[in-house]
Each structure stands twice: as C-alpha cells, then as structure tokens.
Scaffold this motif. Sequence first.
Motif, PDB file in Angstrom:
ATOM      1  N   GLY A 122      38.011  28.724  71.749  1.00 18.30           N
ATOM      2  CA  GLY A 122      38.741  29.987  71.832  1.00 18.30           C
ATOM      3  C   GLY A 122      38.475  30.882  70.635  1.00 18.30           C
ATOM      4  N   GLY A 123      39.111  32.046  70.640  1.00 20.25           N
ATOM      5  CA  GLY A 123      38.972  32.962  69.524  1.00 20.25           C
ATOM      6  C   GLY A 123      39.581  32.396  68.252  1.00 20.25           C
ATOM      7  N   VAL A 124      38.945  32.679  67.124  1.00 19.46           N
ATOM      8  CA  VAL A 124      39.395  32.153  65.829  1.00 19.46           C
ATOM      9  C   VAL A 124      39.290  33.261  64.786  1.00 19.46           C
ATOM     10  CG1 VAL A 124      39.057  30.406  64.028  1.00 19.46           C
ATOM     11  CG2 VAL A 124      38.549  29.843  66.422  1.00 19.46           C
ATOM     12  N   VAL A 125      40.300  33.356  63.930  1.00 18.09           N
ATOM     13  CA  VAL A 125      40.272  34.258  62.774  1.00 18.09           C
ATOM     14  C   VAL A 125      40.110  33.401  61.530  1.00 18.09           C
ATOM     15  CG1 VAL A 125      41.478  36.065  61.493  1.00 18.09           C
ATOM     16  CG2 VAL A 125      41.787  35.877  63.970  1.00 18.09           C
ATOM     17  N   VAL A 126      39.140  33.765  60.678  1.00 19.29           N
ATOM     18  CA  VAL A 126      38.776  32.941  59.535  1.00 19.29           C
ATOM     19  C   VAL A 126      38.903  33.745  58.244  1.00 19.29           C
ATOM     20  CG1 VAL A 126      36.983  31.496  58.503  1.00 19.29           C
ATOM     21  CG2 VAL A 126      37.103  31.731  60.997  1.00 19.29           C
ATOM     22  N   HIS A 127      39.529  33.133  57.244  1.00 16.85           N
ATOM     23  CA  HIS A 127      39.622  33.709  55.900  1.00 16.85           C
ATOM     24  C   HIS A 127      38.317  33.436  55.161  1.00 16.85           C
ATOM     25  CE1 HIS A 127      41.997  33.768  51.831  1.00 16.85           C
ATOM     26  NE2 HIS A 127      40.714  33.968  51.624  1.00 16.85           N
ATOM     27  N   ASP A 128      37.756  34.519  54.557  1.00 14.50           N
ATOM     28  CA  ASP A 128      36.504  34.377  53.805  1.00 14.50           C
ATOM     29  C   ASP A 128      36.536  35.342  52.636  1.00 14.50           C
ATOM     30  OD1 ASP A 128      33.717  33.806  53.183  1.00 14.50           O
ATOM     31  OD2 ASP A 128      33.262  35.733  54.120  1.00 14.50           O
ATOM     32  N   CYS A 129      36.151  34.876  51.444  1.00  9.97           N
ATOM     33  CA  CYS A 129      36.132  35.739  50.261  1.00  9.97           C
ATOM     34  C   CYS A 129      34.858  36.565  50.147  1.00  9.97           C
ATOM     35  CB  CYS A 129      36.304  34.903  48.985  1.00  9.97           C
ATOM     36  SG  CYS A 129      37.991  34.308  48.741  1.00  9.97           S
ATOM     37  N   GLY A 130      33.871  36.304  50.972  1.00 12.61           N
ATOM     38  CA  GLY A 130      32.690  37.130  50.996  1.00 12.61           C
ATOM     39  C   GLY A 130      31.550  36.690  50.102  1.00 12.61           C
ATOM     40  N   THR A 131      31.718  35.584  49.380  1.00 12.82           N
ATOM     41  CA  THR A 131      30.652  35.152  48.477  1.00 12.82           C
ATOM     42  C   THR A 131      29.738  34.108  49.107  1.00 12.82           C
ATOM     43  OG1 THR A 131      32.086  33.450  47.508  1.00 12.82           O
ATOM     44  CG2 THR A 131      32.045  35.612  46.436  1.00 12.82           C
ATOM     45  N   PRO A 159      39.922  46.678  42.386  1.00  5.64           N
ATOM     46  CA  PRO A 159      40.049  45.454  41.600  1.00  5.64           C
ATOM     47  C   PRO A 159      41.418  45.322  40.937  1.00  5.64           C
ATOM     48  CG  PRO A 159      37.903  46.427  41.226  1.00  5.64           C
ATOM     49  CD  PRO A 159      38.680  47.414  42.046  1.00  5.64           C
ATOM     50  N   SER A 160      41.989  46.433  40.457  1.00  3.35           N
ATOM     51  CA  SER A 160      43.308  46.359  39.819  1.00  3.35           C
ATOM     52  C   SER A 160      44.375  45.941  40.823  1.00  3.35           C
ATOM     53  CB  SER A 160      43.665  47.704  39.181  1.00  3.35           C
ATOM     54  OG  SER A 160      43.675  48.738  40.154  1.00  3.35           O
ATOM     55  N   ALA A 161      44.285  46.435  42.063  1.00  2.00           N
ATOM     56  CA  ALA A 161      45.248  46.039  43.092  1.00  2.00           C
ATOM     57  C   ALA A 161      45.080  44.566  43.442  1.00  2.00           C
ATOM     58  CB  ALA A 161      45.087  46.906  44.335  1.00  2.00           C
ATOM     59  N   ALA A 162      43.839  44.088  43.484  1.00  2.00           N
ATOM     60  CA  ALA A 162      43.596  42.668  43.772  1.00  2.00           C
ATOM     61  C   ALA A 162      44.136  41.785  42.663  1.00  2.00           C
ATOM     62  CB  ALA A 162      42.103  42.427  43.976  1.00  2.00           C
ATOM     63  N   LEU A 163      43.947  42.195  41.410  1.00  2.00           N
ATOM     64  CA  LEU A 163      44.485  41.417  40.295  1.00  2.00           C
ATOM     65  C   LEU A 163      46.009  41.396  40.341  1.00  2.00           C
ATOM     66  CD1 LEU A 163      42.084  42.626  37.456  1.00  2.00           C
ATOM     67  CD2 LEU A 163      42.186  40.329  38.456  1.00  2.00           C
ATOM     68  N   ALA A 164      46.609  42.526  40.710  1.00  2.00           N
ATOM     69  CA  ALA A 164      48.064  42.562  40.851  1.00  2.00           C
ATOM     70  C   ALA A 164      48.517  41.629  41.963  1.00  2.00           C
ATOM     71  CB  ALA A 164      48.522  43.997  41.133  1.00  2.00           C
ATOM     72  N   VAL A 173      42.325  33.676  39.945  1.00  2.00           N
ATOM     73  CA  VAL A 173      41.016  33.062  39.786  1.00  2.00           C
ATOM     74  C   VAL A 173      40.514  33.383  38.378  1.00  2.00           C
ATOM     75  CG1 VAL A 173      40.523  33.292  42.244  1.00  2.00           C
ATOM     76  CG2 VAL A 173      39.765  35.078  40.677  1.00  2.00           C
ATOM     77  N   SER A 174      39.526  32.646  37.920  1.00  2.00           N
ATOM     78  CA  SER A 174      38.995  32.874  36.583  1.00  2.00           C
ATOM     79  C   SER A 174      38.308  34.243  36.515  1.00  2.00           C
ATOM     80  CB  SER A 174      37.993  31.782  36.213  1.00  2.00           C
ATOM     81  OG  SER A 174      36.820  31.900  37.012  1.00  2.00           O
ATOM     82  N   ARG A 175      38.143  34.725  35.291  1.00  2.00           N
ATOM     83  CA  ARG A 175      37.467  36.012  35.114  1.00  2.00           C
ATOM     84  C   ARG A 175      36.053  35.971  35.672  1.00  2.00           C
ATOM     85  NH1 ARG A 175      36.355  39.103  29.309  1.00  2.00           N
ATOM     86  NH2 ARG A 175      35.292  40.936  30.201  1.00  2.00           N
ATOM     87  N   TYR A 176      35.353  34.870  35.411  1.00  2.00           N
ATOM     88  CA  TYR A 176      33.980  34.730  35.918  1.00  2.00           C
ATOM     89  C   TYR A 176      33.968  34.761  37.443  1.00  2.00           C
ATOM     90  CZ  TYR A 176      29.701  32.420  37.407  1.00  2.00           C
ATOM     91  OH  TYR A 176      28.541  32.103  38.062  1.00  2.00           O
ATOM     92  N   ALA A 177      34.870  33.997  38.065  1.00  2.00           N
ATOM     93  CA  ALA A 177      34.907  33.944  39.522  1.00  2.00           C
ATOM     94  C   ALA A 177      35.263  35.304  40.105  1.00  2.00           C
ATOM     95  CB  ALA A 177      35.907  32.892  39.980  1.00  2.00           C
ATOM     96  N   PHE A 178      36.205  36.014  39.463  1.00  2.00           N
ATOM     97  CA  PHE A 178      36.602  37.313  39.991  1.00  2.00           C
ATOM     98  C   PHE A 178      35.445  38.308  39.916  1.00  2.00           C
ATOM     99  CE2 PHE A 178      38.651  41.525  39.757  1.00  2.00           C
ATOM    100  CZ  PHE A 178      39.367  41.475  40.941  1.00  2.00           C
ATOM    101  N   LEU A 179      34.692  38.296  38.811  1.00  2.00           N
ATOM    102  CA  LEU A 179      33.540  39.187  38.695  1.00  2.00           C
ATOM    103  C   LEU A 179      32.500  38.874  39.764  1.00  2.00           C
ATOM    104  CD1 LEU A 179      33.088  39.372  34.814  1.00  2.00           C
ATOM    105  CD2 LEU A 179      33.922  41.190  36.337  1.00  2.00           C
ATOM    106  N   ARG A 180      32.318  37.584  40.042  1.00  2.00           N
ATOM    107  CA  ARG A 180      31.367  37.192  41.083  1.00  2.00           C
ATOM    108  C   ARG A 180      31.821  37.697  42.448  1.00  2.00           C
ATOM    109  NH1 ARG A 180      30.986  32.328  43.935  1.00  2.00           N
ATOM    110  NH2 ARG A 180      32.667  31.479  42.657  1.00  2.00           N
ATOM    111  N   ALA A 185      31.714  41.550  46.944  1.00  2.00           N
ATOM    112  CA  ALA A 185      32.498  42.444  47.795  1.00  2.00           C
ATOM    113  C   ALA A 185      31.951  43.867  47.746  1.00  2.00           C
ATOM    114  CB  ALA A 185      33.960  42.422  47.373  1.00  2.00           C
ATOM    115  N   ALA A 186      31.538  44.319  46.560  1.00  2.00           N
ATOM    116  CA  ALA A 186      30.994  45.674  46.424  1.00  2.00           C
ATOM    117  C   ALA A 186      29.696  45.818  47.213  1.00  2.00           C
ATOM    118  CB  ALA A 186      30.771  46.000  44.954  1.00  2.00           C
TER     119      ALA A 186
END
Length: 222
Positions: A122-131, A159-164, A173-180, A185-186
């Motif tokens: 069936g149909g499925v919705v999946v969470h993905d961070c895009g990396t 990015p500021s809204a995501a950090l909030a 997430v770590s600073r390194y992971a967030f930059l990645r 995402a960009a």
Amino acid sequence: MNRITAYVAGSAAALPEQTAAPAVETRAPRPAPVVRDLRERSGHSPHGLVFGPHDLVVVTGLPGSGKSTLMRRAVRGVGVDSQDTRDRWDDRAPRFLPYAVYRPLVRLAHYAGLRRALRAGGGVVVHDCGTQAWVRDWLARAARRRGGALHLLLLDVTPSAALAGQRDRGRAVSRYAFLRHRRAAARLLRAVERGELPRGCASAVLLDRDAADVLRRIDFTP
C-alpha cells in the motif's frame, strides 16, 4: 495499466495525472516530473494531499524543520518515521550510553521496518532528511515495482527556524551533521526549483512552515 495521480484535496487545482506502465510493456518516455510550489501563500494553501494507492511519499527537510510533526498530524495510513525508531531505542537504552554507540542499530531497525511496510504493497509516507540519496533510489525502484510512483514533500524552512525546532524538541544534531544536512537540503531545493527532481521522482511539493502547518491530510486513494 495503473493510473498514478497526486492531487490536492479541497482545492480546484490538481497535479496532472501521470500514467505509468511496466518497462517490459513500453519504452515510451515517462511524463515530465511535476513541481507544485505551495510556499508564500500566507496559510491559504491546500489542507490535503492525496496520492495513488501504491505510491510512496518522502517527507524531507532539515532536522528540526517539522517533518515528524507533520507526519504525526497529517498522515493517514502507513507512515515510517526514523524519529519514532530512535525514540523507541532511546527509551530502552541505558541513560549513560551515548546515541552514537547504538545509532547503527537504530538505522538498521528503521530500514527493516521500512522494508516491511513496502512489502505490504500500500501507500507509504517516509521520513527522510535528504542526505541519503540511495534511500530515494531504493524507494523509486520499489514504487515502480509495485505500479506506483515516488513523490517528494520538501519542507523549506530557514536554518534558524530548524535550529529552533531542534531546541523545542529538546534534541539537537551536531554542528557538523547540521551543516551536512544544510548543504544537502540546499542542493535538493535548488534542483527542485529548477524542475530537476531526484532520479525516479514523479512529483515534488514545496512547503514552507505556513503551508506545512495548514496541511492536515496526506492520504492515498483506495
């Protein structure tokens, strides 16, 4: 021949129907991918998105952008969220044990659960961070095998809204992971805005925070 559609519930506007057939039956070019931009509508965007019965939908965006919140509120049917898997492991793991130690097991459990959901058909919705591009490739192949299509829901927040959002949920997430994640995402956002979807994607919907907040239903036709 399966009819693969994605349309907006409660709105006169609709994403064009797309017809797909197994590769063994025809080698005709697939329809051009569809991009629907629901950003900057000041909350006057559709309340629902409905996809074909065998489609797969990937919700992607920065950590803290609101993917899990959107899925918990809007998904009707099967949703596979990696955050839910992590929460279950966090509840069982000793408090002194860093997440990095058991993160590979969390990922393994998440993908095992996703595989089970895909096998159900069936149909499925999946969470993905895009990396992880290979995840979308896997889902695109799975969608084609089951006679469906892969669709992308991209949350475009600053990015500021995501950090909030990370602070609000009490987990960052770590600073390194967030930059990645931010770089990935960009790149994805710029490509989708040009109409260049990831390989195998039939459509993409761009959501800002207002559009995501208004969305109350992500569903599949019977």
